[in-house]
Motif scaffolding. Sequence first.
Motif, PDB file in Angstrom:
ATOM      1  N   GLN A  17       0.836  -1.193   0.000  1.00  0.00           N
ATOM      2  CA  GLN A  17       0.000   0.000   0.000  1.00  0.00           C
ATOM      3  C   GLN A  17       0.875   1.248   0.000  1.00  0.00           C
ATOM      4  O   GLN A  17       1.013   1.950   0.998  1.00  0.00           O
ATOM      5  N   ILE A  18       1.489   1.503  -1.121  1.00  0.00           N
ATOM      6  CA  ILE A  18       2.363   2.658  -1.308  1.00  0.00           C
ATOM      7  C   ILE A  18       1.898   3.426  -2.535  1.00  0.00           C
ATOM      8  O   ILE A  18       1.098   2.923  -3.341  1.00  0.00           O
ATOM      9  N   GLN A  19       2.399   4.633  -2.684  1.00  0.00           N
ATOM     10  CA  GLN A  19       1.970   5.483  -3.793  1.00  0.00           C
ATOM     11  C   GLN A  19       2.924   5.455  -4.982  1.00  0.00           C
ATOM     12  O   GLN A  19       2.507   5.536  -6.130  1.00  0.00           O
ATOM     13  N   LEU A  20       4.213   5.333  -4.688  1.00  0.00           N
ATOM     14  CA  LEU A  20       5.225   5.435  -5.742  1.00  0.00           C
ATOM     15  C   LEU A  20       6.109   4.194  -5.776  1.00  0.00           C
ATOM     16  O   LEU A  20       6.421   3.622  -4.736  1.00  0.00           O
ATOM     17  N   SER A 193      -1.942  -1.176  -6.851  1.00  0.00           N
ATOM     18  CA  SER A 193      -2.676  -0.888  -8.080  1.00  0.00           C
ATOM     19  C   SER A 193      -1.943  -1.422  -9.303  1.00  0.00           C
ATOM     20  O   SER A 193      -2.566  -1.801 -10.301  1.00  0.00           O
ATOM     21  N   ALA A 194      -0.613  -1.502  -9.229  1.00  0.00           N
ATOM     22  CA  ALA A 194       0.161  -2.038 -10.351  1.00  0.00           C
ATOM     23  C   ALA A 194      -0.096  -3.524 -10.521  1.00  0.00           C
ATOM     24  O   ALA A 194      -0.137  -4.040 -11.643  1.00  0.00           O
ATOM     25  N   LYS A 195      -0.292  -4.236  -9.426  1.00  0.00           N
ATOM     26  CA  LYS A 195      -0.595  -5.669  -9.494  1.00  0.00           C
ATOM     27  C   LYS A 195      -1.983  -5.893 -10.082  1.00  0.00           C
ATOM     28  O   LYS A 195      -2.200  -6.793 -10.890  1.00  0.00           O
ATOM     29  N   GLU A 196      -2.925  -5.047  -9.700  1.00  0.00           N
ATOM     30  CA  GLU A 196      -4.286  -5.155 -10.227  1.00  0.00           C
ATOM     31  C   GLU A 196      -4.300  -4.931 -11.738  1.00  0.00           C
ATOM     32  O   GLU A 196      -4.979  -5.630 -12.484  1.00  0.00           O
TER      33      GLU A 196
END
Length: 207
Positions: A17-20, A193-196
């Motif tokens: 759960q990170i942004q960057l 979100s990259a995994k999704e």
Amino acid sequence: MVEPEQKQEVRDIVYDQIQLPAVVQAYHMPAQGTDDYYALNMLSTLLSDGQSSRMYKKLVDEDQQALQVVAIPFGSEDPGLYLVFGLANVGVEAADLEKGMDAEIEKVKAELISDKEFQKIRNQVENDIVTENSTVKGIAENLANYHVYFGDANLINTEIEKYMKVTKEDIKKVANKYLNKQNRVVLYYLPESAKEQSDNVEPKNDK
């Protein structure tokens, strides 16, 4: 027990759960107190110590690929790890940041640093050591370090000499010897979100 020599690059991805995105490269390096250890420390000063360092100027200021980039040798009584860490800027892919990090390392491997750069990092290292030993806390930590690892607390008085013996050729040599892909583990630390997005990509049919 001595860890077997690494023969090929190891890569992995962690989602959180990170942004960057972040890129972490871990290279095997020799134990604290060896000649190569001091040269690798000087290399770190060149690459990421301050805003005038090579990686900061190129990846943060000029190309704006990273918000932060550091090269940190973790020396210990046993062989340790030389970490290169980059935190990507908004909109920058981890793979692109990694290419930029690798490019700066390859420059050091390919050519000697300039006399001006070399004198600058010598001054930085000397200043850092003097600053560390200007407080009671710093002196105590260094005395304990030399006593535990080397059995000789008096090394606090000769450490700076070992850094000053490092040459430009030594810095290039250790970059070529240790900072190689077959000698490292690479970790991509990515937003969930990259995994999704990756999971939602439908595989292409081969026709």
